[in-house]
Design a protein around this motif. Structure first.
Motif, PDB file in Angstrom:
ATOM      1  N   LYS A 186      -7.765   3.003  -6.809  1.00 37.44           N
ATOM      2  CA  LYS A 186      -9.051   1.844  -7.358  1.00 37.44           C
ATOM      3  C   LYS A 186      -8.142   0.955  -8.463  1.00 37.44           C
ATOM      4  O   LYS A 186      -8.339  -0.134  -8.351  1.00 37.44           O
ATOM      5  N   VAL A 187      -7.621   1.753  -9.171  1.00 42.68           N
ATOM      6  CA  VAL A 187      -6.905   0.988 -10.616  1.00 42.68           C
ATOM      7  C   VAL A 187      -5.648   0.189  -9.964  1.00 42.68           C
ATOM      8  O   VAL A 187      -5.715  -0.721 -10.367  1.00 42.68           O
ATOM      9  N   TYR A 188      -4.905   0.750  -9.083  1.00 50.57           N
ATOM     10  CA  TYR A 188      -3.878  -0.016  -8.372  1.00 50.57           C
ATOM     11  C   TYR A 188      -4.316  -1.346  -7.880  1.00 50.57           C
ATOM     12  O   TYR A 188      -3.592  -2.375  -7.898  1.00 50.57           O
ATOM     13  N   SER A 220       1.003  -1.220  -0.063  1.00 53.93           N
ATOM     14  CA  SER A 220       0.044   0.019  -0.081  1.00 53.93           C
ATOM     15  C   SER A 220       0.966   1.164  -0.095  1.00 53.93           C
ATOM     16  O   SER A 220       0.355   2.425  -0.200  1.00 53.93           O
ATOM     17  N   ILE A 221       2.224   0.971   0.160  1.00 56.67           N
ATOM     18  CA  ILE A 221       3.117   2.216   0.160  1.00 56.67           C
ATOM     19  C   ILE A 221       3.418   2.561  -1.133  1.00 56.67           C
ATOM     20  O   ILE A 221       3.825   1.737  -2.310  1.00 56.67           O
ATOM     21  N   ILE A 222       3.216   3.867  -1.665  1.00 51.40           N
ATOM     22  CA  ILE A 222       3.200   3.958  -3.016  1.00 51.40           C
ATOM     23  C   ILE A 222       3.859   5.679  -3.109  1.00 51.40           C
ATOM     24  O   ILE A 222       3.745   6.511  -2.129  1.00 51.40           O
ATOM     25  N   PRO A 246       6.661   1.773 -12.357  1.00 50.33           N
ATOM     26  CA  PRO A 246       6.144   2.915 -12.590  1.00 50.33           C
ATOM     27  C   PRO A 246       5.018   3.485 -11.811  1.00 50.33           C
ATOM     28  O   PRO A 246       4.502   4.402 -11.720  1.00 50.33           O
ATOM     29  N   GLU A 247       4.299   2.326 -11.657  1.00 48.31           N
ATOM     30  CA  GLU A 247       2.605   2.290 -10.985  1.00 48.31           C
ATOM     31  C   GLU A 247       2.913   2.665  -9.592  1.00 48.31           C
ATOM     32  O   GLU A 247       2.110   3.396  -9.193  1.00 48.31           O
TER      33      GLU A 247
END
Lengths: 322, 337
Positions: free
Chosen positions: B135-137, A23-25, A50-51
């Motif tokens: 949501k997409v992730y 969940s870390i982004i 890259p996401e």
């Protein structure tokens, strides 16, 4: 244990935490391929994709707002603002959204995020790459404000911030990014938020400082053989009043050192806190050594930054006060 | 067979939609009157925007998530938010989900996928981008709707959100409820172009809808939602509607507005929508009268009931600032209470 500087400590902590928690982004300008202008996120996009390490358009309020929108939906975003000086278009998002969502939803929606941003001078950055704006954040209810002064604390404070469950403004003193290497444990240890660090012990005077000023104060004290307690706050909101009280009640003399301008800087609040609750322990007025109330200069920055001479002048005035 | 079932469901959908519009109008009028009587502190009426909101809401699914703004009561009622939640917020009473902290009209209903309302306009839009990204992730179903008024389109937050949503190709519907006014500023002084056309500059699809006619609004909203849902990227949907009331109960629109649309007049979206539904044989006067009477009964009953609930405990002022109370807040609480 690994020998590393603050940039490496922050980078390895993000790497470790991201490996454990998807969940870390991360999001910000030039943080992906380029690894951030100070290289704190170097290599992370190649590793996590890259996401998860997002190069965003050039829009600070968008970066911060987008991060808040992720956090309220259960993610743990770590937005980066390239220089703290550029954060002001995002202040509406920080003050009116980030800091108030828990309150305005009765605790139903929370904002677990860590906003990282380099701050402070000493790198020839001039007006717009040198600011110390910590007071703006400390003044806002709902924000937790943290600043490390060495690689060990950087890793431990970042790890603790990522697990706090509330928004953290994580101020990185850019002058110290590569100033010092030290042995840092490889495990997931934490430096508790809200706890100061006594970096030098003495009985005659208490010097309260944080961030980039910690090494300057420590070296001044050591070089001049001052019998001082030096407190590195580590967390600016909420400050460790217990550590401050214990030291001030012992010494009765206080100097506060920070790089930010004097007027309504941290020193003003600390001075008021100490006076309100410990006036009967004080032998001398509380003195502040700070940046002046001017914008931050480019060519003459050494005059702006508090130095050994100014720190010692204040310490001696306080020690000699009768 | 499925066709007949679908047709029946669509009919019921329209009837339910009109029902929510009438319920919302009844509640709106009740709260405005109560404000004048000193029973409610403040309110931002929503009269004139019912068809726009409900028409969109009819096209949405349960999984869709909404960043609403302060006039979205009709949409909330249509999505099943109990009238009690709305009234508790308006009274700021002990049962209010936000513990009486915000001015009336700043609603939250997270359990119904409404994400709460800040007063600075458009500041929810960048959040909608982040939530859509999440949501997409997570490969979740559902789209994100961000609603706002025409004034919001002048803000930097609108620009930032539109641009980012398009760059990241996110499932967001930007829903502009263009009622023609931002307090006293008419939309012609807000922008030189039609709002829906701005989409083109961001590289997304823009659509314009008749927000006064439930049937037409629903049709356009379906196309917009379908586009977003299919992964083709965000849409800016502009619904033209009216602000039949003042900006807020503190505002006197007769000072700057000459063509106010009156309740029950031929431009009133409830009248327009009723006529459209009558024309295709879905409702008749008898049914409408029944819905009105029932709405009035519910609104009166719930209003009196929720009004009696006492204010929140003073201790709540100090809660929910942080997950854990800081020493500073503890000291301040002990000093004040």
């Amino acid at each position: 244990m690994s020998n590393m500087n603050m940039v490496q400590a922050l980078n390895s902590t993000l790497d470790m935490k991201m490996s454990k928690d998807d969940s870390i982004i991360l999001l910000g300008e030039d943080i992906g391929k380029d690894g951030g202008v100070f290289r704190v996120t170097d290599g992370l996009q190649a590793k996590f994709g890259p996401e998860r390490v997002i190069d965003t358009p050039l829009v600070e309020l968008g970066i911060v707002g987008m991060a808040i929108g992720m956090a309220v939906y259960g993610m743990k975003p770590v937005p980066e603002i390239q220089f703290q000086d550029f954060i002001y278009t995002a202040m509406d998002q920080i003050i009116n959204q980030m800091a108030k969502i828990r309150y305005r939803t009765g605790g139903k929606i929370t904002v677990p995020l860590v906003l990282r941003t380099p701050y402070g001078g000493g790198i020839r950055g001039g007006l717009y790459h040198s600011q110390s704006g910590e007071s703006y954040f400390v003044h806002t209810a709902g924000l937790t404000v943290v600043t490390p002064s060495n690689p060990y604390d950087a890793r431990g404070l970042l790890s603790a911030s990522l697990e706090l469950g509330d928004p953290v403004i994580f101020l990185e003193p850019k002058r110290l990014y590569r100033a010092q290497k030290m042995e840092v444990p490889d495990n997931d240890y934490k430096v508790e938020i809200g706890k100061a660090n006594l970096v030098h012990q003495g009985d005659s005077v208490t010097i309260v400082t944080y961030g980039s000023m910690v090494p300057t104060v420590a070296s001044a004290v050591e070089k001049n053989g001052v019998d001082a307690d030096v407190l590195d706050l580590r967390t600016l909101s909420p400050v460790d009043i217990d550590a401050i009280s214990a030291s001030v009640k012992k010494t009765g003399r206080v100097v506060i050192v920070h790089e930010a301008p004097r007027t309504l800087g941290m020193g003003a609040e600390l001075s008021a806190m100490i006076s309100e609750r410990m006036i009967e322990y004080l032998y001398a007025p509380i003195l502040r050594v700070t940046g002046p109330d001017t914008p931050f200069p480019y060519r003459l920055e050494e005059y702006y930054l508090p130095n050994e001479k100014r720190i010692m002048a204040a310490v001696n005035r306080v020690l000699e006060f009768r | 067979m499925t066709e007949i079932v679908n047709e029946q469901m669509e009919k019921e959908k329209h009837i339910r939609g009109l029902g929510a519009m009438i319920l919302s109008r009844t509640l709106d009028k009740k709260i405005i009157t109560a404000q004048r009587q000193g029973r409610v502190g403040f309110y931002t009426p929503t009269m004139g925007q019912e068809a726009a909101q409900v028409g969109l809401s009819m096209a949405l699914d349960k999984d869709d998530l909404i960043y609403e703004y302060y006039r979205d009561v009709p949409m909330m009622l249509h999505r099943g938010v109990p009238i009690e939640i709305i009234l508790n917020q308006v009274f700021g009473n002990r049962d209010d989900l936000a513990k009486g902290r915000q001015m009336p009209s700043h609603l939250v209903a997270r359990d119904y996928n409404f994400m709460s309302v800040p007063s600075p306009v458009a500041t929810n839009l960048p959040l909608a981008v982040g939530t859509a990204y999440a949501k997409v992730y997570r490969k979740e179903k559902g789209i994100v709707v961000a609603s706002f008024g025409d004034g919001s389109t002048s803000t930097p937050d609108f620009h930032a959100a539109m641009n980012m949503a398009a760059v990241f190709n996110l499932p967001i519907l930007f829903f502009c409820e263009n009622n023609g006014w931002a307090i006293s500023t008419p939309v012609e002084k807000q922008t030189k172009t039609e709002i829906w056309k701005k989409a083109d500059a961001y590289g997304m699809v823009g659509m314009k809808a008749d927000g006064n006619n439930l049937v037409e609004m629903y049709k356009t909203a379906q196309q917009a939602v379908e586009h977003v849902r299919s992964g083709k990227g965000p849409v800016l949907l502009e619904a033209r509607c009216y602000r039949m009331g003042p900006h807020s109960t503190s505002d006197d629109p007769t000072k700057y507005q000459t063509d106010i649309v009156l309740d029950g007049s031929e431009k009133d979206p409830i009248v327009v929508s009723q006529n459209a539904l009558k024309a295709i044989g879905l409702v008749n006067d008898q049914l409408i009268e029944k819905v009105r009477a029932e709405s009035q009964r519910i609104v009166n009953e719930k209003f009196d009931q929720q009004e009696k609930i006492p204010p929140p405990d003073p201790e709540t002022i100090f809660q929910d600032v942080y997950a854990k109370e800081t020493w500073i807040l503890r000291e301040e609480r002990e000093e004040i209470l």
